[in-house]
Design an enzyme around this catalytic site. Structure first.
Site, PDB file in Angstrom:
ATOM      1  N   HIS A  45      -7.561  -5.306  -1.726  1.00 59.44           N
ATOM      2  CA  HIS A  45      -6.300  -4.622  -1.424  1.00 59.44           C
ATOM      3  C   HIS A  45      -5.304  -5.497  -0.684  1.00 59.44           C
ATOM      4  O   HIS A  45      -4.099  -5.404  -0.917  1.00 59.44           O
ATOM      5  CB  HIS A  45      -6.589  -3.360  -0.603  1.00 59.44           C
ATOM      6  CG  HIS A  45      -5.396  -2.471  -0.425  1.00 59.44           C
ATOM      7  ND1 HIS A  45      -4.605  -2.059  -1.482  1.00 59.44           N
ATOM      8  CD2 HIS A  45      -4.846  -1.910   0.684  1.00 59.44           C
ATOM      9  CE1 HIS A  45      -3.622  -1.285  -1.029  1.00 59.44           C
ATOM     10  NE2 HIS A  45      -3.747  -1.182   0.270  1.00 59.44           N
ATOM     11  N   SER A  77       0.845  -1.191   0.000  1.00 58.44           N
ATOM     12  CA  SER A  77       0.000   0.000   0.000  1.00 58.44           C
ATOM     13  C   SER A  77       0.887   1.251   0.000  1.00 58.44           C
ATOM     14  O   SER A  77       1.644   1.451  -0.951  1.00 58.44           O
ATOM     15  CB  SER A  77      -0.949  -0.028   1.199  1.00 58.44           C
ATOM     16  OG  SER A  77      -1.972   0.923   1.050  1.00 58.44           O
ATOM     17  N   ASP A  89      -8.846  -4.829  -6.309  1.00 54.33           N
ATOM     18  CA  ASP A  89      -8.472  -3.858  -5.275  1.00 54.33           C
ATOM     19  C   ASP A  89      -9.322  -2.601  -5.425  1.00 54.33           C
ATOM     20  O   ASP A  89      -9.232  -1.895  -6.430  1.00 54.33           O
ATOM     21  CB  ASP A  89      -6.981  -3.524  -5.427  1.00 54.33           C
ATOM     22  CG  ASP A  89      -6.426  -2.743  -4.245  1.00 54.33           C
ATOM     23  OD1 ASP A  89      -7.213  -2.093  -3.544  1.00 54.33           O
ATOM     24  OD2 ASP A  89      -5.200  -2.781  -4.035  1.00 54.33           O
TER      25      ASP A  89
END
Length: 716
Positions: A692, A585, A660
């Site tokens: 994600h 991320s 995602d």
């Protein structure tokens, strides 16, 4: 006798050998991921204070609810499983003592088969409370659990006395009622707010008709189909949210009259204790101006603004006002306006009465007031942000004192005003978990549980915490290092730098394993040194530390991470030619930033779910830290990684979940496209069924992929 002695000796030798063997088990990757919480998480127990019982806490033992007197240890059985089963005919099939929540000294509530029951330990009777439609989602209940609110598709329903009522009747699926708004930012974690006595409910209406659809792909159909999600990107149109109040008696809703731009944020929703008013924190889209407003709960009319808060960069106010016990006109408010998040006392005229906590530490949680309402207890940071300690603030003298003394992390802290005692979990690097009792001055009363180290039979490494100076020359950065078990300072070791580095996250704390994932122990077992730096921009270190990256994400953080690399290279046992970096991320953004902006630093990188262009990330998060692309074109261009592919020199693997909906796949695909245009080689892997984060058993596949890629690149 001689023969018996030799046999005994032989037995001891065998037992010693077996014990030695047991203590040298090797941790597998599967164990470190799949069994992380089931096998290798320190033991915990569910413990609660019995309300107003003057020092009795309760736990479940042998399928019975047991109360223990904290100061003397004497025990008594309050009610057994068999007695609960007999207390109501609908509980006859109950297999184990249920998870419970005390609501009064003699009554607790539990959920069984989608229905709530209230059990009285004195009468040994259980009554059935509210239930709700099993098709409903986002369930929310009144404080006595007699009424329920829930959503079915995009509409809101409630159940009162067993009768279901549909509150909203909207056919347009792009207009949603009673669900989380603002993508869970600003402390908003639900979409409904019952009044204290359950006579009304406030709920969000979220109009997303103007928000762009992002086309995620559903591979479960033949052919594949579109499964779009609403995704407002930075600088683009955002959702339009309003708040409404439904009155149970009149069966009518009113809209709260929140004036202002349609794309402002409605946060920190709170009812007054007498249910006459509702309070809303109105935050502008720029996120640098908040007005705490009071509205009439009966007709939604605006009454007044209590106060306003402004900041040159952005506000981070994620906790609603909390009224003092038995007060309709005094409340506490948490804000960073003095540089660190602290607690202030206000009245409903908007007058600041006192700052209750202060100092260069951050309030993490408000625990409660003592019996005489003279002291407020809070959980706050200490030890350069690594610890969580309990503080006492005297409302009259304004004196603030830390009452806990052992360095580590106190959590799940429960205060019993009737006895002035605390229940708390405690952990640090050498303490897996303790459940402890201490008094209002921090004096230890007893230890309920002292958990064994679940890794005691495995070859794992001690974790070393240290600090380095940040690139600004003054800030102190926390670091974490895990060395191989058989570490030899005369050898050279490859390194994996694990990175996040972004807002809202703190990777390193003074708890057992220091916040490190168990796969890191497996990697250290295989001969790696694992190193992490919490750079400027991460949370729980005060406003200046967190805002250092404002308008320039990926700049100051990269400088700080490179100072961590310089420190590593200064160590004689580090192989500077075999360094890897991995993050997910924001950590994927940082990994790619370092592989491009600081090429030749790392021989290999693995970037998971990376942000490659902040213009493609969602409004609420991005605009807080970067403003809009229209107002901060230079900052967005500098942070953009799509235009830096030609800087990539070493091996980079990008991993992205195909569905995602947080960092949408477009980030990685556009980076790949630019690599192809520029003739730059890069590796890519996708997880088709994952959003994600890659969770469940597939996470073993993910981490094996990450570590194999690093192994291959570093020649292990």
């Amino acid at each position: 006798m001689k023969r018996l002695y030799s046999l005994a000796t032989l037995c001891l030798l065998i037992l010693s050998a077996l014990s030695s063997q047991a203590q040298n088990k090797t941790l597998t990757l599967e164990q470190s991921i799949v069994e992380r919480w089931s096998t290798f998480y320190p033991e915990r127990i569910s413990v609660q204070w019995q309300p107003n019982a003057k020092g009795y806490y309760t736990i479940i033992e042998d399928n019975a609810l047991i109360a223990t007197y904290a100061k003397k240890g004497s025990k008594k059985t309050l009610i057994s499983l068999e007695e609960v089963k007999k207390s109501n005919e609908n509980l006859e099939d109950l297999k184990r003592f249920p998870r419970y929540k005390w609501v009064s000294q003699n009554e607790f509530i539990f959920n069984y088969h989608n229905q709530f029951f209230k059990t009285n330990i004195a009468s040994k009777e259980s009554i059935q409370l509210g239930s709700w439609n099993e098709e409903g989602a986002n369930a929310d209940f009144t404080s006595d659990y007699s009424k329920a609110a829930y959503t079915i598709e995009n509409n809101l329903f409630i159940t009162v006395d067993g009768k279901e009522t549909q509150i909203s009747k909207e056919d347009n699926k792009e207009i949603v009622f009673g669900q989380v708004v603002h993508r869970n930012e600003f402390g908003v974690h639900k979409g409904t707010y019952w009044s204290p006595n359950g006579n009304a409910i406030a709920y969000y209406r979220n109009d997303q008709t103007m928000v762009t659809d992002y086309p995620l792909v559903n591979l479960a159909t033949t052919p594949a189909s579109s499964n779009p999600t609403k995704y407002p990107m930075a600088g683009m149109k955002s959702e339009e949210v309003t708040l409404h109040i439904y009155n149970i008696k009149t069966q009518k809703s009113v809209q709260v009259k929140t004036e202002g731009p349609k794309e402002q944020y409605l946060t920190n929703i709170v009812w007054s204790p007498d249910e006459q008013f509702i309070y809303i924190g109105i935050l502008n889209r720029d996120q640098n101006h908040l007005a705490l407003n009071q509205y009439n709960a009966a007709n939604g009319a605006f009454i007044k603004t209590l106060f306003e808060e402004k900041d040159d960069k952005y506000l981070s106010i994620t906790h609603p006002m909390e009224f003092l016990p038995n007060s309709n006109d005094q409340f506490i408010w948490r804000t960073e306006k003095d540089g660190f998040e602290h607690v202030y006392l206000y009245n409903t005229e908007g007058k600041e009465l006192a700052q209750l906590t202060s100092g260069e530490w951050v309030v993490m949680d408000v625990i409660g007031f003592d019996k005489k309402k003279q002291n407020l207890f809070v959980l706050g940071t200490d030890n350069n942000g690594l610890d969580r300690q309990v503080y006492k603030a005297n409302l009259k003298s304004k004196k603030v004192s830390k009452i806990t003394t052992e360095s580590g992390v106190y959590s799940q802290v429960q205060y019993d005003a009737s006895s002035n005692l605390f229940l708390s979990a405690f952990t640090n690097l050498t303490t897996p978990n303790k459940e402890v009792i201490f008094d209002g001055n921090g004096k230890m009363i007893s230890t309920i549980l002292d958990a064994e180290d679940p890794l005691k039979d495995y070859t794992v490494s001690p974790i070393e915490l240290s600090t380095i100076k940040a690139a600004d020359g003054t800030s102190v950065l926390n670091t974490r290092m895990i060395k191989p078990v058989d570490f030899d300072p005369n050898k050279k070791y490859p390194v994996i730098v694990y990175v996040y580095g972004g807002p809202g996250v703190q990777l390193i704390t003074n708890r057992w394993q220091a916040g490190a994932a168990l796969w890191m122990q497996k990697a250290a077992q295989d001969g790696y040194i694992i190193y992490t730096v919490d750079s400027r921009g991460t949370e729980n270190r005060g406003k200046d530390f967190e805002q250092a990256t404002h308008l320039k994400l990926g700049t100051e953080e990269v400088k700080d991470q490179l100072l961590g690399v310089e420190y590593l290279k200064s160590l004689p046992y580090i192989d500077a030619d075999r360094m890897a970096i991995h993050g997910w991320s924001f950590g994927g953004f940082m990994t790619t930033s370092l592989m491009t902006k600081a090429a030749d630093t790392f021989k290999v990188g693995v970037a998971g779910g990376p942000v490659m262009d902040w213009e493609l990330y969602e409004v609420m998060y991005t605009e807080r830290y970067m403003s809009t692309p229209q107002l901060n074109a230079e900052g967005y261009e500098e942070a953009k990684l799509l235009n830096k592919t030609t800087l990539l020199k070493d091996k980079l693997l990008i991993i992205h979940g195909l569905i995602d909906d947080v960092v949408v796949p477009q980030h990685s695909f556009l980076f790949l496209e630019n690599c192809v245009k520029n003739g730059v080689q890069v590796d890519f892997f996708t997880y088709p069924g994952h959003p994600h984060n890659v969770r469940g058993k597939d996470r073993v596949h993910l981490m094996r992929k990450v570590l194999m890629y690093i192994d291959d690149a570093l020649g292990k």
